[in-house]
Design an enzyme around this catalytic site. Structure first.
Site, mmCIF file in Angstrom:
data_model
loop_
_atom_site.group_PDB
_atom_site.id
_atom_site.type_symbol
_atom_site.label_atom_id
_atom_site.label_comp_id
_atom_site.label_asym_id
_atom_site.label_seq_id
_atom_site.Cartn_x
_atom_site.Cartn_y
_atom_site.Cartn_z
ATOM 1 N N LYS A 20 9.035 -6.202 2.044
ATOM 2 C CA LYS A 20 8.213 -5.051 2.424
ATOM 3 C C LYS A 20 7.028 -5.594 3.196
ATOM 4 O O LYS A 20 6.166 -6.269 2.629
ATOM 5 C CB LYS A 20 7.734 -4.291 1.185
ATOM 6 C CG LYS A 20 6.706 -3.212 1.515
ATOM 7 C CD LYS A 20 6.236 -2.458 0.291
ATOM 8 C CE LYS A 20 4.980 -1.652 0.601
ATOM 9 N NZ LYS A 20 4.524 -0.861 -0.550
ATOM 10 N N GLY A 46 -2.172 4.500 -3.816
ATOM 11 C CA GLY A 46 -2.811 4.710 -5.108
ATOM 12 C C GLY A 46 -3.668 5.958 -5.206
ATOM 13 O O GLY A 46 -4.314 6.187 -6.224
ATOM 14 N N ALA A 49 3.965 5.351 -0.832
ATOM 15 C CA ALA A 49 2.527 5.507 -1.107
ATOM 16 C C ALA A 49 2.088 6.964 -1.092
ATOM 17 O O ALA A 49 2.482 7.735 -0.214
ATOM 18 C CB ALA A 49 1.657 4.713 -0.139
ATOM 19 N N SER A 101 2.044 3.834 -8.422
ATOM 20 C CA SER A 101 0.887 4.299 -9.195
ATOM 21 C C SER A 101 1.201 5.530 -10.031
ATOM 22 O O SER A 101 0.772 5.628 -11.189
ATOM 23 C CB SER A 101 -0.277 4.620 -8.254
ATOM 24 O OG SER A 101 -0.620 3.485 -7.508
#
Lengths: 66, 255
Positions: B96, B157, B183, B206
């Site tokens: 990644k 996050g 994300a 997250s």
């Protein structure tokens, strides 16, 4: 032998092989990746590789990440 | 099946391994999610915490491929170096590519990401770049051999959700490689929506790690991804500006 390991001054008392250094640090060889003076030293070359006085070593491992 | 490089995955949920309160919680969440691909980060070995490394617990999990990220890299050169170290450790060609020099917003650097992805793809890596939701950049990354593109839904996050939905739709429209939202997702319903829109997978960290019950949330995200994908396969009905009655508007009772 005086080294810098992960940005700290470090005195290595072994034979200067990667295996000896990792054992001294308590790092598992199969869970470690390594650079010496910024160059990657691949595990296939660890046996023949000798550290020199003054070398800068980075020992890396996996941690959690996204 | 989700095909990345030449590898097929049954699960369309990719998990990040950061931010979990402890290793056992992370392992249980991975198992509950049914994922087959997890991301990890490369950091300096800590002599004071030798058990912090994730290699041992992850090696115990069956059927899991590791995808090292290049987080911490400030430019393409550093990312390429991180990718090579990651491949050395993981034994996997997945990477990644993640280059975000500004710690305040962690937005990906499009230019450095492109340069790193191009070189790593040429070097045989299975490259999944984390990118801004930019359809032009996504197409260029496809052209240089990336296995997928991973546009952000919102800042890393942040739990900001699928704030880039309209741009991601444009990426999907033109893409010949998988599009993975990476994300920002907070709720499984957002993962379902991403899949309904046409995304091929979701990468979540997250939202699971910071949930009160990470294993239960991992399962919920797996269901969200599965539901959204199933709905897309089923074909959503067309939208109408006005009401369309479910029954004929003639032959009422008493007439």
């Amino acid at each position: 032998m005086f080294l810098t390991v992960n940005e700290e001054n470090y005195v290595h008392s072994g034979d200067g092989t990667i295996g000896a250094l990792l054992a001294e640090l308590g790092a598992k060889p199969e869970h470690s990746a390594l650079t010496v003076n910024r160059d990657i030293v691949f595990s296939k070359d660890w046996k023949s590789f000798k550290l020199n006085d003054g070398d800068t070593v980075e020992v890396l491992t996996f941690v959690g990440g996204g | 099946m989700l095909t990345l490089g030449n590898i097929e995955f049954k699960s369309r949920l990719i998990l990040g391994t950061g931010k979990f309160s402890d290793t056992e919680t992370m392992v249980k969440a991975i198992e509950a999610s049914g994922t087959e691909l997890v991301t990890v980060a490369l950091r300096r070995f800590n002599r004071d915490k030798p058990d912090d490394d994730l290699c041992a617990p992850l090696a115990r999990l069956k059927g899991i491929t590791l995808m090292p990220n290049t987080s911490g890299a400030m430019n393409a050169k550093e990312a390429i170096r991180a990718a090579q170290l990651g491949r050395e450790l993981s034994g996997s060609s997945f990477v990644k590519v993640e280059i975000h020099p500004n710690p305040h917003h962690l937005m990906p650097d499009a230019i450095e990401t492109y340069l790193a992805a191009k070189e790593l793809a040429a070097d045989g890596f299975i490259v999944l770049p984390y990118i801004p939701a930019d359809p032009v950049l996504a197409k260029k990354l496809e052209d240089v051999g990336c296995a997928a593109v991973m546009p952000l839904g919102a800042a890393i996050g942040s739990g900001g959700g699928l704030s880039t939905a309209e741009m991601i739709k444009l990426i999907i429209r033109d893409s010949n490689i998988p599009v993975i939202v990476d994300a920002g997702l907070r709720a499984p319903s957002e993962a379902a929506r991403a899949m309904e829109m046409g995304c091929d997978a979701c990468l979540v960290n997250s939202a699971i790690a910071a949930a009160r019950d990470p294993s239960a949330m991992a399962k919920a995200f797996a269901l969200g991804v599965e539901t959204g994908f199933a709905a897309r396969q089923a074909g959503l009905m067309p939208k109408s500006e006005i009401a369309v009655a479910s029954s004929p508007l003639t032959s009422f009772l008493g007439k």
